[in-house]
Design a protein around this motif. Structure first.
Motif, PDB file in Angstrom:
ATOM      1  N   TYR A   1     -21.302  22.603  23.694  1.00  0.00           N
ATOM      2  CA  TYR A   1     -20.838  23.660  24.588  1.00  0.00           C
ATOM      3  C   TYR A   1     -22.064  24.509  24.912  1.00  0.00           C
ATOM      4  CZ  TYR A   1     -15.856  22.833  23.524  1.00  0.00           C
ATOM      5  OH  TYR A   1     -14.599  22.306  23.402  1.00  0.00           O
ATOM      6  N   GLU A   2     -22.491  24.510  26.165  1.00  0.00           N
ATOM      7  CA  GLU A   2     -23.733  25.200  26.504  1.00  0.00           C
ATOM      8  C   GLU A   2     -23.643  25.814  27.892  1.00  0.00           C
ATOM      9  OE1 GLU A   2     -28.395  24.266  25.794  1.00  0.00           O
ATOM     10  OE2 GLU A   2     -27.339  22.802  27.046  1.00  0.00           O
ATOM     11  N   ASN A   3     -24.255  26.982  28.035  1.00  0.00           N
ATOM     12  CA  ASN A   3     -24.294  27.690  29.317  1.00  0.00           C
ATOM     13  C   ASN A   3     -22.885  27.903  29.873  1.00  0.00           C
ATOM     14  OD1 ASN A   3     -27.099  27.625  29.137  1.00  0.00           O
ATOM     15  ND2 ASN A   3     -27.263  25.778  30.383  1.00  0.00           N
ATOM     16  N   VAL A   4     -22.065  28.557  29.072  1.00  0.00           N
ATOM     17  CA  VAL A   4     -20.713  28.932  29.487  1.00  0.00           C
ATOM     18  C   VAL A   4     -20.686  30.447  29.621  1.00  0.00           C
ATOM     19  CG1 VAL A   4     -18.268  28.881  28.914  1.00  0.00           C
ATOM     20  CG2 VAL A   4     -19.737  26.949  28.277  1.00  0.00           C
ATOM     21  N   SER A   5     -20.296  30.949  30.798  1.00  0.00           N
ATOM     22  CA  SER A   5     -20.354  32.388  31.058  1.00  0.00           C
ATOM     23  C   SER A   5     -19.058  32.887  31.680  1.00  0.00           C
ATOM     24  CB  SER A   5     -21.510  32.728  32.012  1.00  0.00           C
ATOM     25  OG  SER A   5     -22.749  32.363  31.454  1.00  0.00           O
ATOM     26  N   LEU A   6     -18.587  34.008  31.161  1.00  0.00           N
ATOM     27  CA  LEU A   6     -17.507  34.771  31.783  1.00  0.00           C
ATOM     28  C   LEU A   6     -18.100  36.111  32.175  1.00  0.00           C
ATOM     29  CD1 LEU A   6     -14.472  35.224  32.479  1.00  0.00           C
ATOM     30  CD2 LEU A   6     -14.211  36.169  30.171  1.00  0.00           C
ATOM     31  N   ARG A   7     -18.105  36.409  33.480  1.00  0.00           N
ATOM     32  CA  ARG A   7     -18.794  37.595  33.974  1.00  0.00           C
ATOM     33  C   ARG A   7     -17.910  38.396  34.930  1.00  0.00           C
ATOM     34  NH1 ARG A   7     -24.713  36.739  33.665  1.00  0.00           N
ATOM     35  NH2 ARG A   7     -25.130  34.640  32.925  1.00  0.00           N
ATOM     36  N   ASN A   8     -18.132  39.701  34.947  1.00  0.00           N
ATOM     37  CA  ASN A   8     -17.521  40.588  35.945  1.00  0.00           C
ATOM     38  C   ASN A   8     -16.018  40.360  36.059  1.00  0.00           C
ATOM     39  OD1 ASN A   8     -20.190  41.504  36.614  1.00  0.00           O
ATOM     40  ND2 ASN A   8     -20.444  39.658  37.854  1.00  0.00           N
ATOM     41  N   SER A   9     -15.340  40.389  34.929  1.00  0.00           N
ATOM     42  CA  SER A   9     -13.939  39.985  34.873  1.00  0.00           C
ATOM     43  C   SER A   9     -13.089  40.994  34.116  1.00  0.00           C
ATOM     44  CB  SER A   9     -13.818  38.602  34.210  1.00  0.00           C
ATOM     45  OG  SER A   9     -14.469  37.607  34.986  1.00  0.00           O
ATOM     46  N   ASP A  10     -11.764  40.855  34.291  1.00  0.00           N
ATOM     47  CA  ASP A  10     -10.798  41.722  33.627  1.00  0.00           C
ATOM     48  C   ASP A  10      -9.843  40.894  32.777  1.00  0.00           C
ATOM     49  OD1 ASP A  10     -10.753  44.729  34.818  1.00  0.00           O
ATOM     50  OD2 ASP A  10     -11.445  43.317  36.354  1.00  0.00           O
ATOM     51  N   ILE A  11      -9.659  41.325  31.535  1.00  0.00           N
ATOM     52  CA  ILE A  11      -8.589  40.789  30.699  1.00  0.00           C
ATOM     53  C   ILE A  11      -7.487  41.842  30.722  1.00  0.00           C
ATOM     54  CG2 ILE A  11      -7.926  40.081  28.376  1.00  0.00           C
ATOM     55  CD1 ILE A  11     -10.814  39.101  27.992  1.00  0.00           C
TER      56      ILE A  11
ATOM     57  N   PHE B   1     -22.490  25.242  19.816  1.00  0.00           N
ATOM     58  CA  PHE B   1     -22.242  26.201  20.890  1.00  0.00           C
ATOM     59  C   PHE B   1     -23.530  26.990  21.104  1.00  0.00           C
ATOM     60  CE2 PHE B   1     -18.279  25.191  18.925  1.00  0.00           C
ATOM     61  CZ  PHE B   1     -17.331  25.190  19.935  1.00  0.00           C
ATOM     62  N   ARG B   2     -24.053  26.974  22.337  1.00  0.00           N
ATOM     63  CA  ARG B   2     -25.306  27.665  22.640  1.00  0.00           C
ATOM     64  C   ARG B   2     -25.232  28.351  24.004  1.00  0.00           C
ATOM     65  NH1 ARG B   2     -28.304  22.750  20.636  1.00  0.00           N
ATOM     66  NH2 ARG B   2     -28.719  22.201  22.807  1.00  0.00           N
ATOM     67  N   ASN B   3     -25.866  29.503  24.070  1.00  0.00           N
ATOM     68  CA  ASN B   3     -25.961  30.263  25.320  1.00  0.00           C
ATOM     69  C   ASN B   3     -24.581  30.501  25.932  1.00  0.00           C
ATOM     70  OD1 ASN B   3     -27.276  31.726  27.284  1.00  0.00           O
ATOM     71  ND2 ASN B   3     -27.671  29.952  28.580  1.00  0.00           N
ATOM     72  N   ILE B   4     -23.738  31.187  25.174  1.00  0.00           N
ATOM     73  CA  ILE B   4     -22.408  31.592  25.626  1.00  0.00           C
ATOM     74  C   ILE B   4     -22.480  33.078  25.954  1.00  0.00           C
ATOM     75  CG2 ILE B   4     -19.963  31.608  25.078  1.00  0.00           C
ATOM     76  CD1 ILE B   4     -21.271  28.798  24.981  1.00  0.00           C
ATOM     77  N   VAL B   5     -22.072  33.464  27.151  1.00  0.00           N
ATOM     78  CA  VAL B   5     -22.249  34.844  27.599  1.00  0.00           C
ATOM     79  C   VAL B   5     -20.927  35.420  28.094  1.00  0.00           C
ATOM     80  CG1 VAL B   5     -23.427  36.377  29.229  1.00  0.00           C
ATOM     81  CG2 VAL B   5     -24.652  34.409  28.256  1.00  0.00           C
ATOM     82  N   PHE B   6     -20.576  36.601  27.559  1.00  0.00           N
ATOM     83  CA  PHE B   6     -19.485  37.418  28.078  1.00  0.00           C
ATOM     84  C   PHE B   6     -20.120  38.706  28.591  1.00  0.00           C
ATOM     85  CE2 PHE B   6     -17.691  34.734  24.804  1.00  0.00           C
ATOM     86  CZ  PHE B   6     -16.478  34.305  25.341  1.00  0.00           C
ATOM     87  N   GLU B   7     -20.051  38.948  29.881  1.00  0.00           N
ATOM     88  CA  GLU B   7     -20.807  40.058  30.464  1.00  0.00           C
ATOM     89  C   GLU B   7     -19.975  40.818  31.484  1.00  0.00           C
ATOM     90  OE1 GLU B   7     -25.283  40.831  32.228  1.00  0.00           O
ATOM     91  OE2 GLU B   7     -24.412  38.838  32.450  1.00  0.00           O
ATOM     92  N   ASN B   8     -20.010  42.138  31.387  1.00  0.00           N
ATOM     93  CA  ASN B   8     -19.264  43.014  32.301  1.00  0.00           C
ATOM     94  C   ASN B   8     -17.776  42.675  32.276  1.00  0.00           C
ATOM     95  OD1 ASN B   8     -21.763  44.111  33.026  1.00  0.00           O
ATOM     96  ND2 ASN B   8     -21.956  42.800  34.823  1.00  0.00           N
TER      97      ASN B   8
ATOM     98  N   PHE C   1     -17.609  31.359  35.097  1.00  0.00           N
ATOM     99  CA  PHE C   1     -16.361  32.025  35.469  1.00  0.00           C
ATOM    100  C   PHE C   1     -16.724  33.436  35.931  1.00  0.00           C
ATOM    101  CE2 PHE C   1     -15.463  28.820  32.374  1.00  0.00           C
ATOM    102  CZ  PHE C   1     -14.234  28.279  32.709  1.00  0.00           C
ATOM    103  N   GLU C   2     -16.403  33.741  37.174  1.00  0.00           N
ATOM    104  CA  GLU C   2     -16.830  34.991  37.789  1.00  0.00           C
ATOM    105  C   GLU C   2     -15.635  35.672  38.450  1.00  0.00           C
ATOM    106  OE1 GLU C   2     -20.002  37.642  39.224  1.00  0.00           O
ATOM    107  OE2 GLU C   2     -20.295  35.785  38.122  1.00  0.00           O
ATOM    108  N   LYS C   3     -15.481  36.976  38.222  1.00  0.00           N
ATOM    109  CA  LYS C   3     -14.406  37.769  38.830  1.00  0.00           C
ATOM    110  C   LYS C   3     -13.036  37.163  38.502  1.00  0.00           C
ATOM    111  CE  LYS C   3     -14.869  39.340  42.985  1.00  0.00           C
ATOM    112  NZ  LYS C   3     -15.079  39.354  44.447  1.00  0.00           N
TER     113      LYS C   3
END
Length: 614
Positions: A375-385, A414-421, A351-353
């Motif tokens: 649940y693996e390799n799930v990423s939310l990046r460069n986003s706004d809540i 759950f492995r390799n879950i990333v929340f970034e920026n 999930f990006e922007k």
């Protein structure tokens, strides 16, 4: 004389006709005498630089719109629906040519004492031009702007979507009304309102294989669209698919994807109007892409924005989602007799922007139902809540809700879950990770007789600026599972790298709440900013580092910009090695747990990546 008079009339007739025509065109576009409501309905304007649209008369407005919007002097249509607090949520869109700038004037039906333009990262400079109007300029397409009036997030709010002009309009014989090009497999909907129950069985248009559904700007479809066992199908355009509640009709999902591979959903608006139910679902599918999609569902409750169930290899890019339940929910839904280990995984989901707004439950959540093998390799990046609220009826009392969330009702991993920026504008609980055996006062039962755990979640460059004033505002709540006769499940290897809450860097676990008790440690191995020089690097320039979770002795690979220097450190700051010029790094002598790779790239920007070694 008569002959001269005839010639005179013949000569002047074209001039008189042209003047009459120009006067008519001018009067059609002379909006100075229009009422507020007429302006809110918009006008159809089209040029090579700008396109605005009207709201079809058949659209079921909730009272009058609270906003009108002009773009370079032309009004675009504003749709609306009510929220659970009695506020009126308004939204509209227009298209303009990339590389240009447009001037926008937003008028409100009441007085404007103060306003906010979100996301704040856009740095849009707006000014009041009257007691009830403000003006600003934008130059970026595919940009979604939210206007908050008088600090009231629960009241009247405007969401405005600035699209690019579509350069990929299908070439079909007819572009007015509905047209099906059988040879190309294209369902084309021109501007206007379409009640799909009068056109397709059960009001549903579902395609398979490589067919295309195209919604032109100004088109509003009332019904359901979907992919079913499709391969590389497309739903795209600038128009809207909606589903309104009707007596005698079940409240079906607005857009559904089932058992499909490949495919694209792009540019459209998906709106759950009045109907309480999930808006967009994706079930047991792989390889799909969502781009520039806007989802709005404001009614309470169970009105999730987008649900993903047992899917792999999806990308979600530049989306706006406002819901009155989970904005994003990644679920494991299967028969109650199914063990999670026997179910399909949720894996490789990017999930990006994203722009997320939830009036209830979670902004971005995994669960609550988690019958999925992994649940693996799930990423939310460069986003706004933009806004995240827990519950209107049980505010501050439900412990499974947060802006960024894992709530697992069924034992799984759950492995390799990333929340970034991630910029969090306003929320109640900020982070929640854990396991439960029931949800919503026991109405949804879980099963923790299966093994599982949360191992390897990274929160990097998270900024939460404000405080809602509630007793759970910006809380972090981590909770494992322990009950005799069931497998213990731990929450471990959680990294908080440059997490800033109300201006304060999160450096230790003193403010983090857990369910650890004497003799039973369910939450452990929490790692915090190490003091390394972490500089945000734009994604398209960043060095790619993979894998970020691996077994001791396995290799790490680096790809991307020229790497001038690369060093590795333990979580305690101990230098593990310098690897300048190397693209393959062995972890044979690295300690287990979380370590860090610091990279100085070709632009002399530093990048730090957390690596979990098992």
């Amino acid at each position: 004389m008569r002959k001269i008079r005839k010639v005179f009339i013949l000569l002047w007739f074209p001039v008189i006709f042209c003047c009459f025509f120009i006067e008519q065109v001018f009067s059609m576009n002379d909006t100075h005498s229009w009422t507020f409501a007429q302006k809110a309905m918009g006008q159809n304007y089209s040029s090579g630089q700008l396109m605005t649209y009207t709201v079809p008369e058949e659209y079921p407005l909730e009272g009058s719109q609270k906003f009108n919007v002009s773009v370079n002097g032309y009004y675009t249509g504003i749709y609306n629906d009510n929220n659970l607090w009695g506020g009126n949520v308004n939204f509209g869109y227009f298209d303009f040519e990339a590389g240009n700038s447009v001037n926008i004037v937003v008028s409100y039906s009441g007085s404007i004492d103060s306003f906010e333009i979100l996301p704040k990262g856009f740095n849009i400079q707006a000014e009041k031009v009257s007691d009830n109007a403000l003006s600003f300029q934008i130059s970026n397409v595919e940009q979604y702007i939210t206007v908050i009036i008088n600090g009231n997030y629960k009241g009247d709010v405007l969401h405005l979507f600035a699209n690019s002009i579509d350069k990929n309009i299908p070439n079909v014989a007819q572009k007015e009304g509905y047209y099906f090009d059988k040879k190309q497999g294209i369902h084309y909907f021109g501007p206007g309102y379409y009640k799909l129950s009068e056109m397709f069985s059960n009001g549903t248009l579902s395609v398979n294989k490589k067919k295309v559904i195209y919604l032109a700007g100004g088109a509003v479809l009332d019904g359901q669209l979907g992919f079913n066992q499709s391969s590389s199908a497309e739903i795209r355009g600038r128009g809207m698919i909606m589903n309104k509640e009707e007596k005698g009709m079940d409240n079906r999902v607005v857009l559904s994807v089932s058992a499909s591979t490949g495919g694209t959903i792009e540019g459209i608006i998906i709106h759950g109007h009045r109907a309480p139910g999930w808006v967009c679902t994706n079930d047991k599918s792989s390889g799909l892409s969502y781009r520039n999609v806007k989802i709005i569902s404001t009614r309470y409750a169970s009105t999730d924005g987008i649900d993903i169930n047992q899917c792999t290899d999806f990308t979600f890019e530049n989306m706006f989602i406002r819901s009155c339940d989970d904005a994003v929910a990644i679920k494991g839904l299967d028969a109650e007799t199914s063990a999670p280990v026997d179910c399909r995984p949720n894996k490789n989901l990017l999930f990006e922007k994203m722009q997320l707004w939830n009036d209830c439950n979670n902004a971005f959540g995994m669960g609550a139902e988690t019958r999925a093998s992994l649940y693996e390799n799930v990423s939310l990046r460069n986003s706004d809540i933009l806004f995240s609220y827990d519950d209107p009826n049980y505010h501050e009392t439900l412990d499974e809700r947060s802006a960024m969330n894992i709530c697992a009702l069924h034992g799984t991993y759950f492995r390799n879950i990333v929340f970034e920026n991630i910029r969090v504008n306003r929320c109640e609980r900020l982070i929640g990770l854990g396991f439960k055996d029931n949800f919503w006062f026991g109405s949804i039962q879980g099963d923790q007789s299966y093994p599982g755990g949360i191992d390897g979640v990274i929160f990097r460059n998270i900024i939460c600026e404000s405080n809602s004033g509630s007793k759970i505002a910006n809380d972090i709540w981590l909770y494992g599972w322990y009950k005799e006769g069931t497998p213990t499940k731990q929450v471990k290897n959680i990294t908080f790298d440059n997490v800033i809450i109300e201006g304060n860097l999160l450096q230790n676990d003193q403010s983090i709440k857990t369910n650890n008790v004497s003799g039973i440690i369910l939450v452990k191995d929490l790692f915090f900013n190490t003091g390394l020089d972490v500089t945000e690097v734009r994604e398209k320039y960043a060095v790619k580092v993979y894998p970020t979770i691996l077994n001791q002795g396995e290799n790490i690979y680096l790809e991307g910009d020229p790497i001038l220097k690369c060093s590795a450190y333990s979580s305690l700051g101990q230098l593990l090695g310098d690897y300048s010029g190397k693209c393959i790094i062995s972890t044979a002598e690295w300690p287990s747990g979380i370590n860090f790779i610091k990279i100085l790239d070709g632009r002399l920007s530093s990048q730090v990546t957390a690596i979990i070694v098992r």
